[in-house]
Design a protein around this motif. Sequence first.
Motif, PDB file in Angstrom:
ATOM      1  N   GLY A 132       0.740  -1.225  -0.068  1.00  0.00           N
ATOM      2  CA  GLY A 132       0.030   0.009   0.148  1.00  0.00           C
ATOM      3  C   GLY A 132       0.844   1.199  -0.043  1.00  0.00           C
ATOM      4  N   ASP A 133       2.164   1.033   0.063  1.00  0.00           N
ATOM      5  CA  ASP A 133       3.115   2.062   0.248  1.00  0.00           C
ATOM      6  C   ASP A 133       4.004   2.518  -1.212  1.00  0.00           C
ATOM      7  OD1 ASP A 133       5.224   3.748   1.055  1.00  0.00           O
ATOM      8  OD2 ASP A 133       5.769   2.628   2.778  1.00  0.00           O
ATOM      9  N   LYS A 134       3.755   3.616  -1.578  1.00  0.00           N
ATOM     10  CA  LYS A 134       4.179   4.053  -3.068  1.00  0.00           C
ATOM     11  C   LYS A 134       5.749   3.972  -3.012  1.00  0.00           C
ATOM     12  CE  LYS A 134       0.484   5.891  -5.171  1.00  0.00           C
ATOM     13  NZ  LYS A 134      -0.188   7.392  -4.872  1.00  0.00           N
ATOM     14  N   ASP A 135       6.507   4.023  -1.607  1.00  0.00           N
ATOM     15  CA  ASP A 135       8.007   3.889  -1.779  1.00  0.00           C
ATOM     16  C   ASP A 135       8.460   2.545  -2.506  1.00  0.00           C
ATOM     17  OD1 ASP A 135       8.075   5.971  -0.042  1.00  0.00           O
ATOM     18  OD2 ASP A 135       9.170   4.705   1.561  1.00  0.00           O
ATOM     19  N   MET A 136       7.355   1.429  -2.492  1.00  0.00           N
ATOM     20  CA  MET A 136       7.614   0.533  -3.494  1.00  0.00           C
ATOM     21  C   MET A 136       8.109   0.688  -4.909  1.00  0.00           C
ATOM     22  SD  MET A 136       8.027  -2.134  -1.540  1.00  0.00           S
ATOM     23  CE  MET A 136       7.280  -3.208  -0.249  1.00  0.00           C
ATOM     24  N   LEU A 137       7.497   1.817  -5.453  1.00  0.00           N
ATOM     25  CA  LEU A 137       7.632   1.877  -6.811  1.00  0.00           C
ATOM     26  C   LEU A 137       9.023   1.951  -7.209  1.00  0.00           C
ATOM     27  CD1 LEU A 137       4.720   4.530  -7.551  1.00  0.00           C
ATOM     28  CD2 LEU A 137       4.834   1.954  -7.573  1.00  0.00           C
ATOM     29  N   GLN A 138      10.008   2.339  -5.972  1.00  0.00           N
ATOM     30  CA  GLN A 138      11.504   2.239  -6.686  1.00  0.00           C
ATOM     31  C   GLN A 138      11.940   1.079  -7.058  1.00  0.00           C
ATOM     32  OE1 GLN A 138      13.966   2.390  -2.835  1.00  0.00           O
ATOM     33  NE2 GLN A 138      12.001   3.343  -2.172  1.00  0.00           N
ATOM     34  N   LEU A 139      11.121  -0.224  -6.797  1.00  0.00           N
ATOM     35  CA  LEU A 139      11.473  -1.550  -7.048  1.00  0.00           C
ATOM     36  C   LEU A 139      11.263  -2.030  -8.482  1.00  0.00           C
ATOM     37  CD1 LEU A 139      10.743  -3.484  -3.907  1.00  0.00           C
ATOM     38  CD2 LEU A 139      12.923  -2.232  -4.637  1.00  0.00           C
ATOM     39  N   ALA A 140      10.232  -0.844  -9.207  1.00  0.00           N
ATOM     40  CA  ALA A 140       9.802  -1.406 -10.511  1.00  0.00           C
ATOM     41  C   ALA A 140      11.103  -1.458 -11.498  1.00  0.00           C
ATOM     42  CB  ALA A 140       8.785  -0.437 -10.978  1.00  0.00           C
ATOM     43  N   SER A 141      10.900  -2.378 -12.532  1.00  0.00           N
ATOM     44  CA  SER A 141      11.709  -2.626 -13.637  1.00  0.00           C
ATOM     45  C   SER A 141      11.089  -3.305 -14.629  1.00  0.00           C
ATOM     46  CB  SER A 141      13.072  -3.444 -12.996  1.00  0.00           C
ATOM     47  OG  SER A 141      12.656  -4.877 -12.794  1.00  0.00           O
ATOM     48  N   ASP A 142      11.877  -3.703 -15.831  1.00  0.00           N
ATOM     49  CA  ASP A 142      11.300  -4.787 -16.655  1.00  0.00           C
ATOM     50  C   ASP A 142      10.660  -5.871 -16.036  1.00  0.00           C
ATOM     51  OD1 ASP A 142      12.075  -2.672 -18.386  1.00  0.00           O
ATOM     52  OD2 ASP A 142      13.905  -3.876 -19.247  1.00  0.00           O
ATOM     53  N   ARG A 143      11.453  -6.461 -15.238  1.00  0.00           N
ATOM     54  CA  ARG A 143      10.942  -7.572 -14.459  1.00  0.00           C
ATOM     55  C   ARG A 143      10.028  -7.602 -13.388  1.00  0.00           C
ATOM     56  NH1 ARG A 143      16.566 -10.076 -15.588  1.00  0.00           N
ATOM     57  NH2 ARG A 143      16.154 -10.935 -17.902  1.00  0.00           N
ATOM     58  N   VAL A 144       9.894  -6.324 -12.845  1.00  0.00           N
ATOM     59  CA  VAL A 144       9.373  -6.297 -11.485  1.00  0.00           C
ATOM     60  C   VAL A 144       8.119  -5.272 -11.825  1.00  0.00           C
ATOM     61  CG1 VAL A 144       9.540  -5.666  -9.026  1.00  0.00           C
ATOM     62  CG2 VAL A 144      11.427  -6.793 -10.167  1.00  0.00           C
ATOM     63  N   SER A 145       7.004  -5.770 -11.353  1.00  0.00           N
ATOM     64  CA  SER A 145       5.879  -4.580 -11.283  1.00  0.00           C
ATOM     65  C   SER A 145       5.280  -4.428 -10.002  1.00  0.00           C
ATOM     66  CB  SER A 145       4.731  -4.834 -12.332  1.00  0.00           C
ATOM     67  OG  SER A 145       4.542  -6.473 -12.658  1.00  0.00           O
ATOM     68  N   VAL A 146       4.810  -3.558  -9.706  1.00  0.00           N
ATOM     69  CA  VAL A 146       4.491  -3.354  -8.365  1.00  0.00           C
ATOM     70  C   VAL A 146       2.942  -2.723  -8.256  1.00  0.00           C
ATOM     71  CG1 VAL A 146       4.707  -1.473  -6.402  1.00  0.00           C
ATOM     72  CG2 VAL A 146       6.694  -1.964  -7.790  1.00  0.00           C
ATOM     73  N   TYR A 159       1.778  -0.548 -11.428  1.00  0.00           N
ATOM     74  CA  TYR A 159       2.808   0.347 -11.915  1.00  0.00           C
ATOM     75  C   TYR A 159       4.111  -0.556 -12.377  1.00  0.00           C
ATOM     76  CZ  TYR A 159       0.870   4.058  -9.053  1.00  0.00           C
ATOM     77  OH  TYR A 159      -0.207   4.935  -8.680  1.00  0.00           O
ATOM     78  N   THR A 160       4.545  -0.219 -13.900  1.00  0.00           N
ATOM     79  CA  THR A 160       5.443  -0.791 -14.340  1.00  0.00           C
ATOM     80  C   THR A 160       6.499   0.596 -14.464  1.00  0.00           C
ATOM     81  OG1 THR A 160       4.440  -0.201 -16.353  1.00  0.00           O
ATOM     82  CG2 THR A 160       4.477  -2.627 -15.820  1.00  0.00           C
ATOM     83  N   PRO A 161       7.600   0.305 -14.996  1.00  0.00           N
ATOM     84  CA  PRO A 161       8.305   1.638 -15.348  1.00  0.00           C
ATOM     85  C   PRO A 161       7.638   2.578 -16.018  1.00  0.00           C
ATOM     86  CG  PRO A 161       9.888  -0.413 -15.319  1.00  0.00           C
ATOM     87  CD  PRO A 161       8.407  -0.768 -15.016  1.00  0.00           C
ATOM     88  N   GLN A 162       7.034   1.856 -17.239  1.00  0.00           N
ATOM     89  CA  GLN A 162       6.449   2.767 -18.160  1.00  0.00           C
ATOM     90  C   GLN A 162       5.577   3.767 -17.494  1.00  0.00           C
ATOM     91  OE1 GLN A 162       4.419   0.700 -21.249  1.00  0.00           O
ATOM     92  NE2 GLN A 162       3.910   2.539 -22.436  1.00  0.00           N
ATOM     93  N   ALA A 163       4.367   2.771 -16.665  1.00  0.00           N
ATOM     94  CA  ALA A 163       3.446   3.497 -16.015  1.00  0.00           C
ATOM     95  C   ALA A 163       3.807   4.601 -15.084  1.00  0.00           C
ATOM     96  CB  ALA A 163       2.484   2.622 -15.157  1.00  0.00           C
ATOM     97  N   ILE A 164       4.941   4.412 -14.503  1.00  0.00           N
ATOM     98  CA  ILE A 164       5.580   5.440 -13.334  1.00  0.00           C
ATOM     99  C   ILE A 164       6.070   6.565 -14.349  1.00  0.00           C
ATOM    100  CG2 ILE A 164       7.589   5.964 -11.979  1.00  0.00           C
ATOM    101  CD1 ILE A 164       7.290   2.755 -11.015  1.00  0.00           C
ATOM    102  N   GLY A 165       6.388   6.308 -15.321  1.00  0.00           N
ATOM    103  CA  GLY A 165       6.877   7.406 -16.156  1.00  0.00           C
ATOM    104  C   GLY A 165       5.866   8.273 -16.754  1.00  0.00           C
ATOM    105  N   GLU A 166       4.922   7.521 -17.052  1.00  0.00           N
ATOM    106  CA  GLU A 166       3.410   8.305 -17.495  1.00  0.00           C
ATOM    107  C   GLU A 166       2.824   9.152 -16.278  1.00  0.00           C
ATOM    108  OE1 GLU A 166       0.862   5.293 -19.121  1.00  0.00           O
ATOM    109  OE2 GLU A 166       2.718   4.964 -20.795  1.00  0.00           O
ATOM    110  N   LYS A 167       2.870   8.594 -15.455  1.00  0.00           N
ATOM    111  CA  LYS A 167       2.342   9.053 -14.162  1.00  0.00           C
ATOM    112  C   LYS A 167       3.122  10.276 -13.529  1.00  0.00           C
ATOM    113  CE  LYS A 167      -0.783   8.557 -10.186  1.00  0.00           C
ATOM    114  NZ  LYS A 167      -1.724   7.726  -9.421  1.00  0.00           N
ATOM    115  N   TYR A 168       4.520   9.959 -13.208  1.00  0.00           N
ATOM    116  CA  TYR A 168       5.224  10.926 -12.636  1.00  0.00           C
ATOM    117  C   TYR A 168       6.290  11.766 -13.475  1.00  0.00           C
ATOM    118  CZ  TYR A 168       3.031   8.703  -8.567  1.00  0.00           C
ATOM    119  OH  TYR A 168       2.198   8.323  -7.738  1.00  0.00           O
ATOM    120  N   GLY A 169       6.500  11.226 -14.783  1.00  0.00           N
ATOM    121  CA  GLY A 169       7.516  11.499 -15.495  1.00  0.00           C
ATOM    122  C   GLY A 169       8.957  11.259 -14.784  1.00  0.00           C
ATOM    123  N   LEU A 170       8.956  10.012 -13.995  1.00  0.00           N
ATOM    124  CA  LEU A 170      10.147   9.708 -13.533  1.00  0.00           C
ATOM    125  C   LEU A 170      10.406   8.341 -13.897  1.00  0.00           C
ATOM    126  CD1 LEU A 170       9.442  10.834  -9.823  1.00  0.00           C
ATOM    127  CD2 LEU A 170      10.605  12.178 -11.314  1.00  0.00           C
TER     128      LEU A 170
END
Length: 886
Positions: A132-146, A159-170
């Motif tokens: 439930g914690d967005k901190d976890m998004l740092q773990l996202a990668s090609d092989r890891v979704s959150v 959240y995939t890296p792509q989704a994080i990019g779309e949502k936060y631009g990060l």
Amino acid sequence: MDKLVLIDGNSIINRAFYALPPLTNSSGLHTNAVLGFTTMLLKVLEEEKPSHVLVAFDAGKITFRHEGYAEYKGGRQKTPPELSEQFPLLKELLQAFSIPQFELAGYEADDIIGTLAKLAEDQGKSAIVVSGDKDMLQLASDRVSVLITRKGVSEVERYTPQAIGEKYGLVPAQIIDLKGLMGDASDNIPGVPGVGEKTALKLLQEFGTVENVLEHVEDIKGKLRENIEANMESARMSKQLATIYREVPLERTLEDVAWSGYDNAALAAAFRKLEFRNLSDRLNLGAADEAAEAASAETASHYEVINVLTEGWAGLNDALTAAEAVLVESYGDNPHLAEGIGIAVVSEAKCYVVPYRLLASTEARPLVSWLENADAPKSSYDLHRVELVLARSGISLKGQAFDVQLAAYLLDPTEADPSLHGLLQRYGLGQILSDEAVYGKGAKFRVPEDDAIAKHLAAKADAVRRMMPLLAEQLEQLGMHRLYYELEQPLSGVLAGMEKQGISVNAETLKELGTEFQRRIEETTSAVYESAGFEFNIGSPKQLGEVLFDRLGLPVIKKTKTGYSTDAEVLEKLEPYHEIVRRILHYRQLTKLQSTYIEGLLKEIRLDGGKIHTFYRQTIAATGRLSSQFPNLQNIPIRMEEGRQIRKAFVPSEPGWTILAADYSQIELRVLAHISGDEGLKEAFLNEMDIHTKTAMDVFGVQPDQVDANMRRQAKAVNFGIVYGISDYGLSQNLNITRREAAEFIEQYFQAFPGVKRYMVSIVEQARNDGYVTTLLERRRYLPEIRHSNFNLRSFAERTAMNTPIQGTAADIIKLAMMRMNEAILERGLKSRMLLQVHDELVFEVPEDELDLMKRLVPDVMSTALQLDVPLRADVSMGSNWYEAK
DNA sequence: GTAATGGAC
DNA sequence: TGGTAGTCCATTACG
């Protein structure tokens, strides 16, 4: 390919705890967070179908993060005890799921998850992180979704890296920079004061990392620059705190979290403990649950199952000689149509099982003889049904000795689950599979293979065998020996006889009435449409409500859970407003007659014999009354002339015979006079006065000749109220008067009949002290809610305490009369037949030459069935059909 | 399958 | 105070 699911246990259980309303199981343990967690877990397991699963927990309070920053996670609310107590429950449940759990001193759940996610990536596997914690998004990668929970727990956002990019631009790694700048109030991470998500994102778009922001702080303008310059150390530390440590010394391998599914039985048991019935149902764990229990309870009894189908008939005679119980299994609710499945005969050591279809074989003859032998006692479950089913195979059951269903009903007529499975559990005698677990229900019903069915029938027969002595003993102890052995048990055979006999119903008469009803339904339908100005489905309460209240604007009197109420009570109040209302009432009346009584009864007339065979149930009504099913012949219309016509179709089955009906006059008020001992009431019945007129005289304080129709009507309503367990509110509703006026009536009544008042007070007190009330024949009903703090529940129990001894004693009396009539007919060798019982009425068909006898005998037997302090009276009437016998 | 409705005593 | 007259069973509509 391998896929890991890594769950942040603390985060999810917290989310679940606050997302779900408080919920406790029957022992008072809170379970809402565990339920929410489980819902989420099941959903993820189903959708991801993982090969590895892990739930990680924080261990203890102090982690390495506190070494550099003692205030980490400071200021947090203490975990409420309602949540703390759920951690052990969750851990136990996860064991049942066979899901490994990790926790390690000094590290948080996200560190463990980060480490494992990295391990998985390194080995080329994919992973799903759930938190439930967005901190976890740092773990996202090609092989890891959150997966991050969104409102509630079972809804998640992926959240995939792509989704994080779309949502936060990060990119995922920048999530820690985001935290470093904006901080996190919930973990007490300071960040940079004055910098929230918006500002942080803008800074990161430009500079990429916290370090880069700090390096180029001079490029920033104004207040923001000041804030950053003043908090550079805080920003660095915050970033560090937010960074998940991915090198936890776990000393585990991925194989330690391999998961190959849960064990149904273990999970079922865990759900049962938590009382998660819905989840249990959803996973179809019911059978597994019972199987687990049944297996563990198997030590309770040991017997050898002999299925004649596979093992032959040898030993049948020995089995019959030693038999202690028999079970006759059939499929179908209506015993007049049910199909036999099998018969099990059990003794202490052996159970002999015969498929029903083999009952006609020569080898089965000893079994049939045994069933028909009055000197061979048979104990079973629902002997009444058994008798009807066997009768259709030409077998005449005799020697009924003990029926555990009937006995259990007398011991507690409100037993929640009167099935054999339920009773066995209730009396602490272990477990057997429920019928539903073995057969399935509804459309899924199927009889399993012979071996499984033999086992089940044997288990049921053995359950009867073991339960019998316990129930017999309890009947003895509660003083219900005679009620059981002299009344209810033999009555079951009398009822079966009436049902097998059936009553002739003239289909032509019904069809003619139906044609007339149909004509009038069409007429009335048109009239309703005309009143409304358009057509609609009058039979739909929803559409009708819209027409009456939205389109015609009639006042809303009452609402139901789902919308407007349109019941007869409401419509009667609306009658003056619009002509449509009267027409709707008429439509309702006609369609009720048509569908329930014309069409319904026509379907029940057997083509062979032209009769209707109802099924009286002896173990349904909490007061001791009978009930009637398939069809219900205890609610054939009589009050309204149109409906009363239906009774013309109920005719004698032999030419020249007569329908004779006898009904008790005011039996309930006479019973009340007896048990209350009220002098005035007794006097009234001793003098055979019109009881409603007498009541009107006393309540209104007038002379007999001054009682008008309205006073008598009101007095009658008061008498009904007294029998039902009076309340001023109920009476006011019934008479359409104010509560105050109703209370006045009741007060007057109690002054006129003080003995009744004393009875009402004392029976409620007795119920409060004993927890139950009884009838004259010691029939018993428990009223646990009589001490409830909830006013409504308690009041209901109080009214029941007043009503049950009255209604129940009346039921006792007519049952006695039925027994005596049955005996009288047998003893005298009469051809007359008892056909129906309608609570205070018995219906017979009588040949011409017995008419004079029967019209004396029946009321005589009925009025002397039980000696009371007031006379019992039964009025008799005769005719060529039930309508004429009025 | 549940809710609303209505038939009987 | 708050708000149900007691006991059942069968039907239809509707999600």
